[in-house]
Design a protein around this motif. Sequence first.
Motif, PDB file in Angstrom:
ATOM      1  N   MET A   1      47.410  33.156  41.570  1.00 17.22           N
ATOM      2  CA  MET A   1      46.565  34.210  40.022  1.00 17.22           C
ATOM      3  C   MET A   1      46.761  33.747  39.216  1.00 17.22           C
ATOM      4  O   MET A   1      48.277  33.732  38.975  1.00 17.22           O
ATOM      5  CB  MET A   1      47.280  35.916  40.177  1.00 17.22           C
ATOM      6  N   THR A   2      45.650  33.964  38.691  1.00 17.96           N
ATOM      7  CA  THR A   2      46.034  33.312  36.885  1.00 17.96           C
ATOM      8  C   THR A   2      46.486  34.631  36.486  1.00 17.96           C
ATOM      9  O   THR A   2      46.297  35.868  36.196  1.00 17.96           O
ATOM     10  CB  THR A   2      45.108  32.999  36.620  1.00 17.96           C
ATOM     11  N   LEU A   3      48.064  34.484  35.492  1.00 20.91           N
ATOM     12  CA  LEU A   3      48.641  35.045  34.500  1.00 20.91           C
ATOM     13  C   LEU A   3      47.630  35.230  32.960  1.00 20.91           C
ATOM     14  O   LEU A   3      48.661  34.698  32.043  1.00 20.91           O
ATOM     15  CB  LEU A   3      50.347  34.770  35.088  1.00 20.91           C
ATOM     16  N   HIS A   4      47.003  36.155  33.294  1.00 24.13           N
ATOM     17  CA  HIS A   4      46.242  35.878  31.406  1.00 24.13           C
ATOM     18  C   HIS A   4      47.494  36.705  30.767  1.00 24.13           C
ATOM     19  O   HIS A   4      47.040  36.086  29.333  1.00 24.13           O
ATOM     20  CB  HIS A   4      44.499  36.109  32.305  1.00 24.13           C
ATOM     21  N   TYR A   5      47.154  37.996  31.256  1.00 27.96           N
ATOM     22  CA  TYR A   5      48.584  38.795  30.250  1.00 27.96           C
ATOM     23  C   TYR A   5      49.682  38.598  30.631  1.00 27.96           C
ATOM     24  O   TYR A   5      49.761  39.342  30.008  1.00 27.96           O
ATOM     25  CB  TYR A   5      47.617  40.292  30.754  1.00 27.96           C
ATOM     26  N   LEU A   6      50.793  38.354  31.316  1.00 26.22           N
ATOM     27  CA  LEU A   6      51.469  38.233  31.466  1.00 26.22           C
ATOM     28  C   LEU A   6      52.122  36.607  30.819  1.00 26.22           C
ATOM     29  O   LEU A   6      51.963  35.450  31.524  1.00 26.22           O
ATOM     30  CB  LEU A   6      52.289  37.990  32.851  1.00 26.22           C
ATOM     31  N   ARG A   7      53.738  37.378  30.107  1.00 28.57           N
ATOM     32  CA  ARG A   7      53.908  35.857  30.090  1.00 28.57           C
ATOM     33  C   ARG A   7      55.680  35.518  30.406  1.00 28.57           C
ATOM     34  O   ARG A   7      56.097  36.904  30.545  1.00 28.57           O
ATOM     35  CB  ARG A   7      54.422  35.809  28.857  1.00 28.57           C
ATOM     36  N   PRO A   8      55.745  35.262  31.243  1.00 33.88           N
ATOM     37  CA  PRO A   8      57.152  34.697  31.862  1.00 33.88           C
ATOM     38  C   PRO A   8      57.961  34.384  30.578  1.00 33.88           C
ATOM     39  O   PRO A   8      58.110  34.000  30.393  1.00 33.88           O
ATOM     40  CB  PRO A   8      56.850  33.533  32.749  1.00 33.88           C
ATOM     41  N   THR A   9      59.020  35.457  31.851  1.00 36.18           N
ATOM     42  CA  THR A   9      60.616  35.072  30.928  1.00 36.18           C
ATOM     43  C   THR A   9      61.048  34.407  31.437  1.00 36.18           C
ATOM     44  O   THR A   9      62.384  34.951  32.556  1.00 36.18           O
ATOM     45  CB  THR A   9      61.299  36.541  30.427  1.00 36.18           C
TER      46      THR A   9
END
Length: 226
Positions: free
Chosen positions: A1-9
């Motif tokens: 799944m492409t994480l268009h709106y999620l920035r990994p931390t």
Amino acid sequence: MTLHYLRPTPWDVRNFHIDTFEVMSLEEDALKQTDEREGHYTIKIDPFDNPKPLLEHGFYYVDTLIEPVCRQGNLNMFDQEGTTISTDFDRASILTIAEETFAHGRFHRDFNIPNEQADKRYMNWVSDLIDKKQIYALKCNEEIAGFYGFEKENVLLLGMSKNYRHKGLAKSFTSKACDKHMKESGLSELRTSISAANVASLNLFHTLGFRLESAKDIYHKLNRRL
């Protein structure tokens, strides 16, 4: 799944042993992505934004961060005898102070995160800043009394040992650290963020010449697959 709106931390994965993300939008598609995978999520919104969509997707309020700014020339300086700022310090002493300093941070206020993991999160952050040479030691008569953490124009962390609190030292320490930070980095302004519940820090930075510019409400969400 492409994480268009999620920035990994990824810096938080090591503390909480679960994927962690900052959500970059209030759009429905962004919030749906937090339903579709396991993880701990943070979103920062304007206080005037409607939080109803967040609540419907399982988010919960944890804090409001006030964001004061001090522009060059507006910093008020204070001097208390014996207070100095240094880059020469013992790492273990700084980490010991960090362990006892952040009991009211937003991760401690998150009922889904055990306090010991929240403690570890802040200690790891301070350790990273030490590695990047972004910590000043606050010394009183050459004894380490606290620390000041920074990155670019941001004042990130301020901690004082319980042995040196309530002694009238905070204004001297912080003004001197801010002055050093601004001059050595060639900055025209400094920014910080403070929990609205931390009245003492808000008053301190206001006294130093910082002025409130904006605020963000912080919501968290923990989504674990059963």
